[in-house]
Scaffold this active site. Structure first.
Site, PDB file in Angstrom:
ATOM      1  CE1 TYR A  99      46.334  43.681  41.664  1.00  0.00           C
ATOM      2  CE2 TYR A  99      44.244  42.932  40.782  1.00  0.00           C
ATOM      3  CZ  TYR A  99      45.022  43.929  41.311  1.00  0.00           C
ATOM      4  OH  TYR A  99      44.492  45.173  41.503  1.00  0.00           O
ATOM      5  CD1 TRP A 138      41.768  44.411  44.574  1.00  0.00           C
ATOM      6  CD2 TRP A 138      40.928  45.475  46.346  1.00  0.00           C
ATOM      7  NE1 TRP A 138      42.084  45.738  44.449  1.00  0.00           N
ATOM      8  CE2 TRP A 138      41.561  46.415  45.533  1.00  0.00           C
ATOM      9  CE3 TRP A 138      40.310  45.912  47.527  1.00  0.00           C
ATOM     10  CZ2 TRP A 138      41.623  47.769  45.840  1.00  0.00           C
ATOM     11  CZ3 TRP A 138      40.359  47.261  47.836  1.00  0.00           C
ATOM     12  CH2 TRP A 138      41.019  48.163  46.999  1.00  0.00           C
TER      13      TRP A 138
HETATM   14  P1  PGD Z   1      37.765  40.298  43.307  1.00  0.00           P
HETATM   15  O1  PGD Z   1      36.385  40.042  42.817  1.00  0.00           O
HETATM   16  O2  PGD Z   1      37.917  41.289  44.403  1.00  0.00           O
HETATM   17  O3  PGD Z   1      38.552  40.798  42.023  1.00  0.00           O
HETATM   18  O4  PGD Z   1      40.151  41.941  40.540  1.00  0.00           O
HETATM   19  P2  PGD Z   1      40.128  40.943  41.797  1.00  0.00           P
HETATM   20  O5  PGD Z   1      40.649  39.626  41.344  1.00  0.00           O
HETATM   21  O6  PGD Z   1      40.742  41.579  42.979  1.00  0.00           O
HETATM   22  O7  PGD Z   1      38.446  38.921  43.679  1.00  0.00           O
HETATM   23  C1  PGD Z   1      38.791  38.561  44.962  1.00  0.00           C
HETATM   24  C2  PGD Z   1      38.549  37.069  45.149  1.00  0.00           C
HETATM   25  O8  PGD Z   1      39.029  36.707  46.447  1.00  0.00           O
HETATM   26  C3  PGD Z   1      37.091  36.672  45.110  1.00  0.00           C
HETATM   27  O9  PGD Z   1      36.918  35.563  44.261  1.00  0.00           O
HETATM   28  C4  PGD Z   1      36.772  36.299  46.558  1.00  0.00           C
HETATM   29  O10 PGD Z   1      35.793  35.299  46.677  1.00  0.00           O
HETATM   30  C5  PGD Z   1      38.117  35.788  47.033  1.00  0.00           C
HETATM   31  N1  PGD Z   1      38.282  35.820  48.492  1.00  0.00           N
HETATM   32  C6  PGD Z   1      37.730  36.677  49.382  1.00  0.00           C
HETATM   33  N2  PGD Z   1      38.158  36.391  50.622  1.00  0.00           N
HETATM   34  C7  PGD Z   1      39.005  35.339  50.515  1.00  0.00           C
HETATM   35  C8  PGD Z   1      39.796  34.604  51.445  1.00  0.00           C
HETATM   36  O11 PGD Z   1      39.843  34.884  52.628  1.00  0.00           O
HETATM   37  N3  PGD Z   1      40.563  33.593  50.961  1.00  0.00           N
HETATM   38  C9  PGD Z   1      40.572  33.280  49.645  1.00  0.00           C
HETATM   39  N4  PGD Z   1      41.358  32.266  49.247  1.00  0.00           N
HETATM   40  N5  PGD Z   1      39.833  33.954  48.737  1.00  0.00           N
HETATM   41  C10 PGD Z   1      39.073  34.970  49.165  1.00  0.00           C
HETATM   42  C11 PGD Z   1      39.934  43.288  40.664  1.00  0.00           C
HETATM   43  C12 PGD Z   1      40.581  44.040  39.478  1.00  0.00           C
HETATM   44  O12 PGD Z   1      39.713  43.972  38.337  1.00  0.00           O
HETATM   45  C13 PGD Z   1      40.886  45.451  39.784  1.00  0.00           C
HETATM   46  S1  PGD Z   1      41.618  45.827  41.298  1.00  0.00           S
HETATM   47  C14 PGD Z   1      40.688  46.446  38.887  1.00  0.00           C
HETATM   48  S2  PGD Z   1      40.923  48.082  39.331  1.00  0.00           S
HETATM   49  C15 PGD Z   1      40.341  46.200  37.487  1.00  0.00           C
HETATM   50  N6  PGD Z   1      39.229  46.975  37.048  1.00  0.00           N
HETATM   51  C16 PGD Z   1      38.681  46.715  35.853  1.00  0.00           C
HETATM   52  C17 PGD Z   1      37.963  47.692  35.063  1.00  0.00           C
HETATM   53  O13 PGD Z   1      37.815  48.858  35.438  1.00  0.00           O
HETATM   54  N7  PGD Z   1      37.432  47.285  33.894  1.00  0.00           N
HETATM   55  C18 PGD Z   1      37.582  46.045  33.429  1.00  0.00           C
HETATM   56  N8  PGD Z   1      37.033  45.705  32.272  1.00  0.00           N
HETATM   57  N9  PGD Z   1      38.247  45.119  34.149  1.00  0.00           N
HETATM   58  C19 PGD Z   1      38.809  45.403  35.316  1.00  0.00           C
HETATM   59  N10 PGD Z   1      39.485  44.420  36.017  1.00  0.00           N
HETATM   60  C20 PGD Z   1      40.261  44.707  37.201  1.00  0.00           C
END
Ligand code: PGD
Length: 763
Positions: A112, A114
């Protein structure tokens, strides 16, 4: 590398922009056509060369020396850099071993996250395609951390989630026709700044401002005042966190008490209202849900509740329900009750009235749907039918073979030997991160593709360096975003970083299945092929449809929008001809299906179930919400994210009264503790926070350190060091990370430094 001299178009989840390299640094220009561009774009400034970038494949020393197997050194071990041929050989051998010995059902690649915008280079799409085409499948994850509780609940009571997120033109209705907008959880523009795939036009603030100028009223129910922008000039109801259901019940009671509920609407369009009314009036449980009862729970005065109920009945009211409401224990209830309250008011299906879900939570929700298909990478067929609800990752790894319930079924956790993560950061997004670390010690092998040394990479065995969007060509587009954006590579990747596509192509080759994965195309070949579907539809509609090369050499192109009425408008117009997809075809205020599941934590109709148990040792309720200055944990080291830190740590906002009683002052470093862990954060005092509540956004990089006398503490301020790893309910098993009870005190002694640590290398 030759630096392009002209600004090149680009897209991200937080907006389209243009960029060029200038003296080795990235120069960024916000889109002049975007009415409210997000400053999160500024975080790209230092991404090309930041020390946190991964530039070489790395193997954890314990895995290299001792081979695959459960290992609690993950997260504490050092890494050995290797070249690509060695990394591919080691990983393909391990994938072959797992496949031969355990089969694809032992691989978890739900992965999972983004990751990055771009229709082709989306890491999650590639890990899934690789597993399907090369390994024969994988254990997947279902639903999302964003709206897992609602995604399971909504089909039972009103229709699938995508009807709300993809088909409703709500911003236009709000701007032009709402008389009153009552926002549970707010319409936070910080969240509307983001949208999966692209968000080329930020319309939320403008729509809110237009409505307010027209004289529409706004009411905000949230413990945090800035969950609605100042343009709304809203009345603030600072509800206690997680008590919206009680407030809604109090409003509903008053409607019935005064005969203000719309009986005709309830009769014609809903089922099960009479059973719910028995509960509302206290006939079924002995507790009338009066405004006084509600006031006691949610902290809003009785006459505020009664006046609001009367105002809602008297004018066309839109009730907005944010994703955050359901990201907590019993998060189904405020969504179900919000829909019930809207049905009692009878404005559902009218422009500017009724109920929305996710408006303001994601940028493109509430924009009209597109009338052409978007380029989409086919992911192949997954031959493994097993899956987990996404937020149950730690339970799965810790308890293979255990049973759990999900959407009325009893299911069993699979026995996972290999975890492959690409494009997500579970050590940011999951709850109770020290428990997750124990879970990550269980598999034989953990593999991570990322651009940067996240905490997830620190807990892996094999870490493969990926490019960022600025280093590759792609096409940016997102559902309900009105533009398609060519994305042009600006710079060569640092060190040996590769596109995820190239990483998986090399792995597929080593496993003898390259053609199955690549179909003989390079990245450019795929882009051209995927775009053709959209180009064809544009041409068919007699709209400008540039050839692929012309698209990539030009700027963004406008996509046509659909103007068909949304599902609730069609339903209102003719409920027989356009029934909902619920079992009854109507809005189910009481659901016989859900009642039949006999769950203690989700009954047959909306019910008040408290989300956070009292805890005298932890009197403050912490709201762990989405950050305003970055997307999740992405680019946390970027300048815009860093400007929002306090003393280099994530900022915790507190009411001055709570800070004073703890001897804390603005700018201090605080220690936050819950029964699940601890973190440090920099204090900011704010009257925009309800007393008894604090707010610490997600996304600071998890960085645990030992503080003598205290134990393990995340020094950067990740609230998931504190949150419990519990599901929203046994119906939905969604993420419940939004709220946690904590105590906050001054940080004793000199706190450890903050930062974005690289992977420690073997000496
Ligand atoms: P991101 O930081 O977006 O978090 O969780 P998610 O895991 O989506 O992680 C994306 C990762 O992809 C980053 O490490 C980035 O460096 C990497 N990345 C970016 N581009 C690339 C690429 O081209 N290739 C590769 N291999 N990697 C790449 C988000 C999630 O957190 C979500 S959606 C929600 S809504 C939740 N919200 C909460 C909340 O409200 N409160 C708490 N306590 N916790 C939450 N967690 C959840």
């Amino acid at each position: 590398m030759t630096a392009p001299q002209r600004f090149l178009p680009h897209s991200s989840h937080w907006g389209s922009f243009s960029a060029r390299l200038s003296g080795g640094t990235v120069e960024l220009r916000h889109s002049p056509d975007d009415p409210d561009p997000s400053r999160i774009i500024d975080n790209f400034a230092n991404v090309l060369s930041h020390p946190a970038r991964l530039t070489r494949p790395m193997i954890r020393r314990g895995w290299l020396e001792d081979g695959p197997g459960p290992d609690d050194r993950r997260g504490r071990d050092v890494f050995v850099p290797v070249d690509w041929p060695e990394a591919i050989r080691l990983l393909s051998d391990e994938l072959r071993r797992i496949g031969d010995r355990h089969g694809p059902k032992a691989i978890f690649a739900g992965s999972y996250g983004w990751s990055s915008a771009g229709r082709f280079h989306h890491a999650q799409g590639h890990v899934h395609r690789f597993m399907n085409t090369v390994m024969g499948g994988y254990v997947a994850s279902r639903t999302t951390y964003s709206n897992g509780a609602a995604e399971v609940l909504l089909p039972h009571i009103i229709g699938a989630l995508h009807h709300f997120t993809r088909s409703m033109d709500s911003w236009a209705g709000l701007a032009e026709q709402s008389g009153l907008v009552v926002c549970f959880g707010g319409l936070p523009v910080r969240n509307a700044a983001i949208s999966g795939g692209g968000n080329s036009r930020h319309v939320a603030r403008g729509a809110i401002a237009r409505a307010a100028e027209r004289g529409a009223g706004f009411v905000l129910a949230s413990p945090i005042r800035d969950d609605l922008p100042v343009e709304a000039d809203a009345e603030w109801l600072p509800v206690a966190p997680g008590t919206d259901t009680a407030l809604m019940l109090g409003l509903a009671y008053h409607l019935v008490d005064r005969g203000l509920h719309d009986r005709d609407f309830l009769d014609r369009y809903t089922t099960g209202y009479p059973e719910f009314e028995q509960y509302l009036l206290g006939h079924s449980d002995g507790i009338p849900k009066t405004p006084a009862w509600a006031a006691e729970i949610c902290g809003i005065p009785v006459d505020t509740i009664t006046k609001l109920a009367e105002r809602m009945a008297a004018t066309r009211t839109m009730i907005t329900l944010s994703y955050s409401l359901q990201r907590s224990r019993h998060g189904e209830q405020p969504i179900w009750m919000g829909i019930t309250l809207a049905a009692m008011l009878g404005y559902i299906g009218l422009p500017g009235g009724g109920v929305t879900f996710g408006l303001g939570s994601i940028g493109n929700v509430g924009k009209p749907p597109l009338a052409v298909p978007l380029p989409t990478l086919p992911q192949g067929r997954n031959r493994v039918s097993d899956f987990i609800p996404v937020a149950r990752i730690a339970d799965m790894l810790l308890s293979p073979g255990d049973s759990y319930s999900f959407d009325g079924e009893t299911r069993t956790y699979p026995d996972i030997r290999l975890v492959y993560w690409a494009g997500g950061n579970p050590f940011h997004h999951h709850q109770d991160l020290s428990r997750l670390a124990r879970a990550f010690a269980r598999p034989d092998t953990v593999v991570v593709n990322d651009s940067v040394a996240t905490a997830t990479a620190h807990h892996a065995d094999i870490v493969l360096p990926a490019t960022v969007t600025l280093e590759r060509d792609d096409i940016g587009a997102g559902a309900n975003d009105p533009n398609l954006v060519p994305m042009r590579a600006l710079a060569a990747p640092p060190g040996e970083a590769l596109d995820d596509y190239e990483i998986f192509a090399r792995l597929a080759r080593a496993l003898g299945r390259e053609d199955d994965y690549t179909e003989g195309r390079d990245a450019c070949g795929w882009l051209s092929c995927l775009y053709e579907r959209t180009r064809h539809a544009l041409a068919k509609a007699d709209l400008p449809a540039p050839e692929f090369d012309a698209l990539m050499d030009g700027g963004e192109i406008a996509l046509p929008l659909s103007d068909s009425p949304d599902f609730l408008m069609r339903f209102r117009a003719d409920p027989q001809a356009n029934p909902l997809t619920t079992p009854s075809g109507k809005i189910e205020i009481t659901s016989q299906t859900l009642a039949g599941f006999n769950l203690s934590d989700c009954k047959g109709h909306p019910t008040w179930l408290p989300p956070v148990a009292e805890d005298k040792a932890c009197p403050i309720v912490l709201v762990a919400n989405q950050p305003a200055r970055r997307l999740h944990s992405q680019l946390d080291f970027g300048p815009y994210s860093q400007e929002g830190k306090t003393g280099g740590r994530e900022t915790v906002r507190m009411h001055p009264q709570d800070a004073a009683s703890r001897g804390l002052q603005d700018g201090d470093t605080a220690l936050l503790r819950s029964p699940h862990g601890a973190c440090l954060a920099g204090v900011r005092l704010s009257e925009d926070i309800r007393p008894g509540v604090a707010q610490l956004s997600t996304g600071a990089w998890y960085s645990p350190a030992e503080i003598p006398g205290i134990g393990t503490v995340c020094v950067n301020g990740n609230p998931n060091a504190l949150t419990p790893d519990i599901p929203s309910s046994s119906l939905t098993q969604g993420c419940a990370g939004q709220l946690v009870r904590v105590e906050i005190s001054a940080c004793p002694d000199a706190p450890p430094p903050t930062g974005h640590p690289q992977l420690p290398e073997s000496a």
